[in-house]
Design an enzyme around this catalytic site. Structure first.
Site, PDB file in Angstrom:
ATOM      1  NE  ARG A 158      -1.143   2.438   2.957  1.00 35.29           N
ATOM      2  CZ  ARG A 158      -0.601   3.518   3.500  1.00 35.29           C
ATOM      3  NH1 ARG A 158      -0.513   4.643   2.805  1.00 35.29           N
ATOM      4  NH2 ARG A 158      -0.114   3.479   4.727  1.00 35.29           N
ATOM      5  CG  ASP A 159       3.354   4.243   3.019  1.00 35.30           C
ATOM      6  OD1 ASP A 159       3.028   5.209   2.306  1.00 35.30           O
ATOM      7  OD2 ASP A 159       4.082   4.364   4.014  1.00 35.30           O
ATOM      8  CG  HIS A 163       4.807   4.496   9.103  1.00 38.78           C
ATOM      9  ND1 HIS A 163       4.019   3.594   8.420  1.00 38.78           N
ATOM     10  CD2 HIS A 163       5.383   5.275   8.149  1.00 38.78           C
ATOM     11  CE1 HIS A 163       4.120   3.819   7.118  1.00 38.78           C
ATOM     12  NE2 HIS A 163       4.938   4.840   6.921  1.00 38.78           N
ATOM     13  CG  HIS A 171       8.964   7.671   5.597  1.00 41.62           C
ATOM     14  ND1 HIS A 171       8.378   8.306   4.537  1.00 41.62           N
ATOM     15  CD2 HIS A 171       8.064   6.751   6.012  1.00 41.62           C
ATOM     16  CE1 HIS A 171       7.173   7.791   4.318  1.00 41.62           C
ATOM     17  NE2 HIS A 171       6.960   6.852   5.205  1.00 41.62           N
ATOM     18  CB  CYS A 216      10.693  10.752   0.478  1.00 34.45           C
ATOM     19  SG  CYS A 216      10.014  12.074   1.512  1.00 34.45           S
ATOM     20  CG  ASN A 230       7.261   3.659   3.496  1.00 38.13           C
ATOM     21  OD1 ASN A 230       6.716   4.131   4.487  1.00 38.13           O
ATOM     22  ND2 ASN A 230       6.716   3.708   2.286  1.00 38.13           N
TER      23      ASN A 230
HETATM   24 MG    MG Z   1       5.186   5.666   4.875  1.00 37.05          MG
END
Ligand code: MG
Length: 296
Positions: free
Chosen positions: A21-22, A213, A215, A246, A255
């Site tokens: 997803r991300d 979460h 990055h 990003c 991520n």
């Molecule tokens: Mg993310």
């Protein structure tokens, strides 16, 4: 050089895989549905206990995930693995329920400027949307996760006060989210900032309902994970292959890569149940599938 395990660190950590997803929502290439399905299945087979599968956002806004329904329907689910899909509003929830999703994730932000830019409304408006979504999802027996974006810095507002993050996180938990992920959307966090936020958050919220979460935009993601571990956080997100980049720092990593997160936790002697080599193989399979489709 060996890394010492911090005093308060847990013996076991849950790694939440967000790559399908991300990661894929930020990849310019279109990935064939069958390749996405195989990626999700390979990640679950690698031992990841949660694999965020896709997003039911407006397909016009995120064309990369326009096949969310087909992906959810096609994935062969492994027993014991959780497969959330991101849902932005009641319309997204209807699509998600029709496809048979077993869990959902909701997304809001710690700052008004980021909320306006990314979820098209004030923070208050996102909660107005979420109320009926969470009520319906829970009535259907779905597990619900919340995200607080820009918890460590905002591309529009700069520094973010821990109290603002706490306020949004608490509202998500009060609404019925089982877990809230505090997200470093632009890779601005430092171990000191993680400590400062957790000082405030853990004074009010249960540690076992918070996830982090990170990055790796500035190369600090693993140091930030270590800071979270030292405070007893047991849930960390990763995206296999470091997918996604990003959007606020072109060319920079996005991520935290799941395989790097797992390698670090392995070195700390912290159990994850994840086979790092199998995660790397899953990414290789994705890349091959993208290349085979002429999109890589
Ligand atoms: Mg993310």
């Amino acid at each position: 050089m060996t890394e010492e395990r911090a005093g308060g660190a847990p013996r076991r950590v849950t790694v939440v895989e967000v790559g399908p997803r991300d990661g894929l929502q930020n990849e310019p290439a279109r990935v064939p549905t069958a390749v996405k399905v195989a990626f999700v299945e390979a990640l679950a087979a690698a031992g990841l206990p949660t694999v965020e599968t896709t997003s039911f956002v407006n397909p016009a806004a995120v064309p990369q995930l326009a096949d969310a329904d087909a992906v959810v329907r096609a994935v062969r689910r492994r027993p014991g693995v959780r497969y959330p899909a991101l849902v932005p509003n009641p319309r997204g929830l209807e699509r998600a329920l029709a496809a048979g999703v077993p869990a959902i994730a909701l997304f809001t932000a710690a700052t008004e400027a980021f909320a306006q830019a990314n979820v098209r409304g004030s923070i208050e408006e996102t909660f107005a949307r979420f109320g009926p979504v969470v009520a319906r999802a829970r009535a259907e027996g779905l597990w619900v996760r919340g995200y607080v974006s820009v918890a460590f810095g905002c591309p529009y507002e700069g520094a973010v006060a821990p109290a603002a993050v706490l306020g949004v996180a608490r509202r998500l938990l009060d609404l019925g989210c089982a877990e809230v992920a505090l997200a470093d959307t632009i890779g601005a966090a430092t171990p000191e900032a993680v400590d400062a936020l957790l000082d405030v958050a853990l004074a009010h919220l249960p540690v076992d309902r918070l996830a982090l979460h990170f990055h790796d935009t500035r190369g600090r993601a693993i140091a930030n994970v270590a800071a979270g571990l030292a405070r007893g956080i047991t849930v960390f997100d990763g995206a296999a292959g470091g997918l996604g980049g990003c959007p606020f720092a072109p060319g920079a990593p996005g991520n935290l890569a799941t395989e790097e997160l797992v390698a670090f936790l392995d070195r700390q002697g912290i159990e994850t149940g994840v086979d790092r080599a199998a995660v790397i193989d899953a990414v290789a399979g994705l890349r091959a599938g993208m290349a085979g489709a002429g999109t890589g």
